[in-house]
Design an enzyme around this catalytic site. Structure first.
Site, PDB file in Angstrom:
ATOM      1  N   SER A  70      -5.109   4.897   7.874  1.00 46.28           N
ATOM      2  CA  SER A  70      -6.422   4.558   8.425  1.00 46.28           C
ATOM      3  C   SER A  70      -7.583   5.157   7.622  1.00 46.28           C
ATOM      4  CB  SER A  70      -6.508   4.965   9.896  1.00 46.28           C
ATOM      5  OG  SER A  70      -5.532   4.263  10.652  1.00 46.28           O
ATOM      6  N   ASN A  85      -2.868  -1.503  -0.242  1.00 50.31           N
ATOM      7  CA  ASN A  85      -1.579  -2.067   0.163  1.00 50.31           C
ATOM      8  C   ASN A  85      -1.873  -3.232   1.093  1.00 50.31           C
ATOM      9  OD1 ASN A  85       0.958  -2.673   1.082  1.00 50.31           O
ATOM     10  ND2 ASN A  85       1.134  -0.865   2.413  1.00 50.31           N
ATOM     11  N   TRP A  86      -1.695  -4.429   0.553  1.00 45.07           N
ATOM     12  CA  TRP A  86      -2.010  -5.614   1.367  1.00 45.07           C
ATOM     13  C   TRP A  86      -0.976  -5.843   2.465  1.00 45.07           C
ATOM     14  CZ3 TRP A  86      -3.608 -10.212  -2.371  1.00 45.07           C
ATOM     15  CH2 TRP A  86      -4.797  -9.872  -3.027  1.00 45.07           C
ATOM     16  N   LYS A  87       0.161  -5.162   2.388  1.00 42.64           N
ATOM     17  CA  LYS A  87       1.285  -5.437   3.289  1.00 42.64           C
ATOM     18  C   LYS A  87       1.600  -6.946   3.237  1.00 42.64           C
ATOM     19  CE  LYS A  87      -0.422  -1.752   6.215  1.00 42.64           C
ATOM     20  NZ  LYS A  87       0.166  -0.779   7.123  1.00 42.64           N
ATOM     21  N   GLY A  97      -2.354   2.230  10.276  1.00 37.81           N
ATOM     22  CA  GLY A  97      -2.741   1.045  11.031  1.00 37.81           C
ATOM     23  C   GLY A  97      -3.143   1.326  12.467  1.00 37.81           C
ATOM     24  N   GLU A 130       1.611   9.824   3.997  1.00 34.77           N
ATOM     25  CA  GLU A 130       1.143   8.879   5.009  1.00 34.77           C
ATOM     26  C   GLU A 130       1.760   9.243   6.355  1.00 34.77           C
ATOM     27  OE1 GLU A 130      -0.292   4.980   3.160  1.00 34.77           O
ATOM     28  OE2 GLU A 130       1.823   4.751   3.568  1.00 34.77           O
ATOM     29  N   GLU A 144       6.981   1.542   6.643  1.00 31.60           N
ATOM     30  CA  GLU A 144       7.420   0.276   7.259  1.00 31.60           C
ATOM     31  C   GLU A 144       8.759  -0.174   6.675  1.00 31.60           C
ATOM     32  OE1 GLU A 144       3.725  -1.792   6.536  1.00 31.60           O
ATOM     33  OE2 GLU A 144       2.742  -0.475   7.981  1.00 31.60           O
ATOM     34  N   GLY A 198      -4.423   0.580   3.543  1.00 30.12           N
ATOM     35  CA  GLY A 198      -3.869  -0.652   4.085  1.00 30.12           C
ATOM     36  C   GLY A 198      -4.976  -1.592   4.534  1.00 30.12           C
ATOM     37  N   GLY A 199      -5.284  -1.557   5.818  1.00 33.59           N
ATOM     38  CA  GLY A 199      -6.250  -2.488   6.416  1.00 33.59           C
ATOM     39  C   GLY A 199      -7.558  -2.622   5.646  1.00 33.59           C
TER      40      GLY A 199
HETATM   41  C1  PEP Z   1      -0.612   1.698   4.503  1.00 32.17           C
HETATM   42  O1  PEP Z   1      -0.175   0.598   4.814  1.00 32.17           O
HETATM   43  O2  PEP Z   1      -0.075   2.347   3.600  1.00 32.17           O
HETATM   44  C2  PEP Z   1      -1.765   2.234   5.233  1.00 32.17           C
HETATM   45  C3  PEP Z   1      -2.195   3.428   4.953  1.00 32.17           C
HETATM   46  O3  PEP Z   1      -2.314   1.409   6.174  1.00 32.17           O
HETATM   47  P1  PEP Z   1      -3.711   1.642   6.962  1.00 32.17           P
HETATM   48  O4  PEP Z   1      -4.727   2.063   5.929  1.00 32.17           O
HETATM   49  O5  PEP Z   1      -4.011   0.315   7.549  1.00 32.17           O
HETATM   50  O6  PEP Z   1      -3.471   2.704   7.959  1.00 32.17           O
END
Ligand code: PEP
Length: 253
Positions: free
Chosen positions: A210, A10-12, A172, A166, A97, A231-232
């Site tokens: 994360s 997920n690039w957001k 994040g 999640e 989000e 995500g990240g």
């Molecule tokens: C996400 O945005 O769905 C996510 C899991 O982010 P991160 O891996 O950065 O916590």
């Protein structure tokens, strides 16, 4: 031998034309013989670019949101049919989000999942509790309520969705749910699905929050964790590919 895994990035709201090129090319090149399904959910303006870059590779295309409406006077929204035209295979629905900053309700998220399914896009429905909810002992109640809305609206099609657990406090933040904490919620979601479909095992349950190269293997080794929503760590090809490798190893092992 465990089930085939799904790893979705997920690039957001990240990316730029030039940077995307290197990222997607490096990921796609690293997927030769990947033993799992791999997708990236990119911002809508980059769908065409990423589709072209990923062409001929095993990398699947995903979107981060979809309108509940089919078409019309909904400024700023993107329809499921439009996503289809760009070869989108997966679409996030109800990421925390979106729930937090855009007021998306359980009912709206369920409608979005239905809209995606109607055009053949697999919705990745996100559920998860906030830190306050976990500390108040409400984790079970919250995720069950969120999934129940999706089951209610989607009926027998529920076996065609993907669910991502999640925990909001892990997104994040660098703070990950322990494999045991994640497995506990995944088992709960699986039981809830079992009451709605004869094949609950067919619904991939992803963990997100994360996840990174260092913790992926232990999370993906859990019985009911069928993959990850990243995500990240999906913004760096090497990190993302290490998670993909961990998923492949979990399947082989
Ligand atoms: C996400 O945005 O769905 C996510 C899991 O982010 P991160 O891996 O950065 O916590």
């Amino acid at each position: 031998m465990t089930k085939h895994k799904l790893i979705a990035g997920n690039w957001k709201m990240n990316g730029a034309l030039q940077a995307n090129e290197a990222l997607v090319r490096d990921i796609a090149a690293g997927l030769n013989n990947a033993a799992c399904t791999v997708a990236v959910c990119v911002p809508a303006p980059y769908l065409a670019q990423v589709r072209a870059l990923a062409q001929g590779s095993a990398l699947a295309l995903g979107a981060q949101d979809v309108s509940r409406h089919a078409q019309g006077a909904y400024t700023g929204e993107v329809s499921a049919a439009m996503l289809c035209e760009f070869g989108v295979r997966f679409c996030l629905a109800g990421h925390s989000e979106r729930r937090q900053y855009h007021g998306e309700t359980d009912a709206l998220v369920a409608e979005k999942a239905k809209t995606a399914l109607a055009v053949g896009i697999t919705p990745i429905v996100c559920v998860g509790e906030t830190l306050a909810e976990r500390e108040a002992g409400q984790t079970e109640e919250v995720v069950k309520r969120q999934l129940a809305a999706v089951i209610h609206v989607n009926g027998h099609c529920i076996s065609e969705i993907v669910v991502a657990y999640e925990p909001v406090w892990a997104i994040g933040t660098g703070r990950t749910a322990s494999p045991e904490q994640a497995q506990q919620v995944h088992a709960l979601l699986r039981r809830q699905l079992a009451a709605a479909t004869p094949h609950p095992e067919r619904v991939p349950l992803l963990y997100g929050g994360s996840m990174n190269a260092a913790n992926a293997a232990s999370l993906l080794a859990q019985a009911d964790i069928d993959g990850g929503l990243i995500g990240g760590a999906s913004l760096k090809a090497a990190d993302f590919l290490q998670i993909v490798a961990a998923a492949g190893a979990a399947v082989a092992g």
